[in-house]
Design a protein around this motif. Structure first.
Motif, PDB file in Angstrom:
ATOM      1  N   TYR A  43       0.766  -1.154   0.038  1.00  0.00           N
ATOM      2  CA  TYR A  43       0.095   0.088  -0.133  1.00  0.00           C
ATOM      3  C   TYR A  43       0.845   1.299  -0.026  1.00  0.00           C
ATOM      4  CZ  TYR A  43      -3.070   3.717   2.305  1.00  0.00           C
ATOM      5  OH  TYR A  43      -3.559   4.607   2.494  1.00  0.00           O
ATOM      6  N   LEU A  44       1.795   1.458   0.830  1.00  0.00           N
ATOM      7  CA  LEU A  44       2.710   2.308   0.874  1.00  0.00           C
ATOM      8  C   LEU A  44       3.574   2.570  -0.164  1.00  0.00           C
ATOM      9  CD1 LEU A  44       4.273   2.308   4.543  1.00  0.00           C
ATOM     10  CD2 LEU A  44       2.542   3.701   3.690  1.00  0.00           C
ATOM     11  N   LEU A  45       4.279   1.641  -1.019  1.00  0.00           N
ATOM     12  CA  LEU A  45       4.802   1.555  -2.243  1.00  0.00           C
ATOM     13  C   LEU A  45       4.196   2.127  -3.139  1.00  0.00           C
ATOM     14  CD1 LEU A  45       7.076  -1.701  -1.896  1.00  0.00           C
ATOM     15  CD2 LEU A  45       8.016   0.523  -1.831  1.00  0.00           C
ATOM     16  N   ARG A  46       2.748   1.652  -3.325  1.00  0.00           N
ATOM     17  CA  ARG A  46       1.734   2.179  -4.604  1.00  0.00           C
ATOM     18  C   ARG A  46       1.234   3.472  -4.405  1.00  0.00           C
ATOM     19  NH1 ARG A  46      -0.249  -2.293  -7.516  1.00  0.00           N
ATOM     20  NH2 ARG A  46       0.880  -4.151  -7.026  1.00  0.00           N
ATOM     21  N   GLY A  47       1.565   4.132  -3.120  1.00  0.00           N
ATOM     22  CA  GLY A  47       1.123   5.643  -3.225  1.00  0.00           C
ATOM     23  C   GLY A  47      -0.330   5.582  -2.700  1.00  0.00           C
ATOM     24  N   SER A  48      -1.159   4.458  -2.257  1.00  0.00           N
ATOM     25  CA  SER A  48      -2.342   4.488  -1.684  1.00  0.00           C
ATOM     26  C   SER A  48      -3.251   5.280  -2.338  1.00  0.00           C
ATOM     27  CB  SER A  48      -2.228   5.157  -0.287  1.00  0.00           C
ATOM     28  OG  SER A  48      -1.998   6.564  -0.381  1.00  0.00           O
ATOM     29  N   PHE A  49      -3.173   5.159  -3.718  1.00  0.00           N
ATOM     30  CA  PHE A  49      -4.284   5.465  -4.760  1.00  0.00           C
ATOM     31  C   PHE A  49      -5.087   4.504  -5.264  1.00  0.00           C
ATOM     32  CE2 PHE A  49      -1.305   9.166  -4.768  1.00  0.00           C
ATOM     33  CZ  PHE A  49      -2.086  10.445  -4.638  1.00  0.00           C
ATOM     34  N   PRO A  50      -6.159   4.465  -5.464  1.00  0.00           N
ATOM     35  CA  PRO A  50      -7.181   3.530  -6.112  1.00  0.00           C
ATOM     36  C   PRO A  50      -6.735   2.929  -7.363  1.00  0.00           C
ATOM     37  CG  PRO A  50      -8.890   5.167  -5.176  1.00  0.00           C
ATOM     38  CD  PRO A  50      -7.295   5.695  -5.157  1.00  0.00           C
ATOM     39  N   GLN A  51      -6.331   3.741  -8.328  1.00  0.00           N
ATOM     40  CA  GLN A  51      -5.808   3.441  -9.631  1.00  0.00           C
ATOM     41  C   GLN A  51      -4.716   2.339  -9.648  1.00  0.00           C
ATOM     42  OE1 GLN A  51      -6.319   6.536  -8.389  1.00  0.00           O
ATOM     43  NE2 GLN A  51      -6.522   7.988 -10.178  1.00  0.00           N
ATOM     44  N   THR A  52      -3.917   2.870  -8.469  1.00  0.00           N
ATOM     45  CA  THR A  52      -2.574   1.878  -8.431  1.00  0.00           C
ATOM     46  C   THR A  52      -2.770   0.644  -7.684  1.00  0.00           C
ATOM     47  OG1 THR A  52      -1.704   3.253  -6.309  1.00  0.00           O
ATOM     48  CG2 THR A  52      -0.920   3.913  -8.516  1.00  0.00           C
ATOM     49  N   ALA A  53      -3.677   0.459  -7.013  1.00  0.00           N
ATOM     50  CA  ALA A  53      -4.061  -0.445  -6.113  1.00  0.00           C
ATOM     51  C   ALA A  53      -4.470  -1.721  -7.109  1.00  0.00           C
ATOM     52  CB  ALA A  53      -5.077  -0.297  -4.950  1.00  0.00           C
ATOM     53  N   LEU A  54      -5.171  -1.287  -8.179  1.00  0.00           N
ATOM     54  CA  LEU A  54      -5.756  -2.251  -9.128  1.00  0.00           C
ATOM     55  C   LEU A  54      -4.748  -2.993  -9.969  1.00  0.00           C
ATOM     56  CD1 LEU A  54      -8.878  -0.242 -10.363  1.00  0.00           C
ATOM     57  CD2 LEU A  54      -8.782  -2.222  -8.556  1.00  0.00           C
ATOM     58  N   LEU A  55      -3.541  -2.610  -9.942  1.00  0.00           N
ATOM     59  CA  LEU A  55      -2.481  -2.951 -10.898  1.00  0.00           C
ATOM     60  C   LEU A  55      -1.669  -4.194 -10.207  1.00  0.00           C
ATOM     61  CD1 LEU A  55      -1.035   0.295 -12.328  1.00  0.00           C
ATOM     62  CD2 LEU A  55      -2.470  -1.316 -13.516  1.00  0.00           C
ATOM     63  N   GLU A  56      -1.457  -5.235 -10.716  1.00  0.00           N
ATOM     64  CA  GLU A  56      -0.826  -6.313 -10.080  1.00  0.00           C
ATOM     65  C   GLU A  56       0.759  -5.917  -9.857  1.00  0.00           C
ATOM     66  OE1 GLU A  56      -1.780  -9.108  -8.731  1.00  0.00           O
ATOM     67  OE2 GLU A  56      -3.714  -8.325  -9.131  1.00  0.00           O
ATOM     68  N   SER A  57       1.406  -5.065 -10.739  1.00  0.00           N
ATOM     69  CA  SER A  57       2.875  -4.860 -10.674  1.00  0.00           C
ATOM     70  C   SER A  57       3.162  -3.921 -10.070  1.00  0.00           C
ATOM     71  CB  SER A  57       3.327  -4.795 -12.221  1.00  0.00           C
ATOM     72  OG  SER A  57       4.539  -4.236 -12.233  1.00  0.00           O
ATOM     73  N   THR A  58       4.026  -3.867  -9.007  1.00  0.00           N
ATOM     74  CA  THR A  58       4.344  -2.543  -8.064  1.00  0.00           C
ATOM     75  C   THR A  58       5.071  -1.722  -8.928  1.00  0.00           C
ATOM     76  OG1 THR A  58       4.270  -3.906  -5.984  1.00  0.00           O
ATOM     77  CG2 THR A  58       5.450  -1.887  -6.031  1.00  0.00           C
ATOM     78  N   PRO A  59       6.031  -2.038  -9.854  1.00  0.00           N
ATOM     79  CA  PRO A  59       6.834  -1.114 -10.561  1.00  0.00           C
ATOM     80  C   PRO A  59       5.666  -0.422 -11.440  1.00  0.00           C
ATOM     81  CG  PRO A  59       7.837  -3.164 -10.788  1.00  0.00           C
ATOM     82  CD  PRO A  59       6.497  -3.381  -9.799  1.00  0.00           C
ATOM     83  N   MET A  60       4.846  -1.014 -12.153  1.00  0.00           N
ATOM     84  CA  MET A  60       3.940  -0.405 -13.125  1.00  0.00           C
ATOM     85  C   MET A  60       3.102   0.503 -12.225  1.00  0.00           C
ATOM     86  SD  MET A  60       4.148  -1.241 -16.109  1.00  0.00           S
ATOM     87  CE  MET A  60       2.891  -0.530 -16.830  1.00  0.00           C
ATOM     88  N   ALA A  61       2.397   0.085 -11.241  1.00  0.00           N
ATOM     89  CA  ALA A  61       1.897   1.022 -10.049  1.00  0.00           C
ATOM     90  C   ALA A  61       2.770   2.394  -9.864  1.00  0.00           C
ATOM     91  CB  ALA A  61       1.472   0.449  -8.774  1.00  0.00           C
ATOM     92  N   GLN A  62       3.949   2.390  -9.442  1.00  0.00           N
ATOM     93  CA  GLN A  62       4.722   3.757  -9.176  1.00  0.00           C
ATOM     94  C   GLN A  62       5.019   4.379 -10.387  1.00  0.00           C
ATOM     95  OE1 GLN A  62       8.014   1.467  -7.364  1.00  0.00           O
ATOM     96  NE2 GLN A  62       7.436   1.814  -5.707  1.00  0.00           N
TER      97      GLN A  62
END
Length: 134
Positions: A43-62
């Motif tokens: 959650y912290l690495l993904r920035g806690s935004f809904p759009q990034t939570a839906l992505l499987e890949s943490t690098p893609m979310a970042q």
């Protein structure tokens, strides 16, 4: 797996309730939440935004987070709303706050690093705060 793990979160009406609880309950809740530590880090690495939570890949979310915040909010919204002309310095100031959160802010050092005056750094801070980025 995430839905099952989330179902195991102990019910609390507020975080304050936990800190007012007696030590055995505080410890028990901590132990019950221990398996969720990895999800919290994600959650912290993904920035806690809904759009990034839906992505499987943490690098893609970042990457999405960087592109959305830096490109849309900093480069487009703040610049058009507040007439910022020193975009590079604004972006560097924002990134500095992202990398140095929770510590003491040394304004003179920050000014020297960016080669901008104190008034500009303080103005950037106000803009970033008004945009809820810091």
């Amino acid at each position: 797996m995430r839905k099952e793990a989330l179902a195991d979160i102990p019910l609390l009406s507020s975080p304050g309730e936990l800190f007012e609880a007696e030590l055995p309950r505080f410890s028990r809740v901590g132990e019950e939440c221990r398996p969720l530590t990895g999800l919290f880090h994600s959650y912290l690495l993904r920035g806690s935004f809904p759009q990034t939570a839906l992505l499987e890949s943490t690098p893609m979310a970042q990457k999405l987070l960087r592109e959305d915040i830096v490109d849309k909010v900093l480069k487009r919204d703040i610049c058009s709303m507040f007439g910022v002309r020193r975009l590079k310095e604004l972006e560097q100031t924002f990134l500095y706050f992202c990398q140095h959160d929770g510590g003491m802010l040394d304004i003179p050092t920050r000014c020297n690093n960016l080669d901008v005056n104190k008034k500009t750094v303080l103005n950037f801070m106000m803009l970033l705060e008004s945009a809820h980025l810091i």
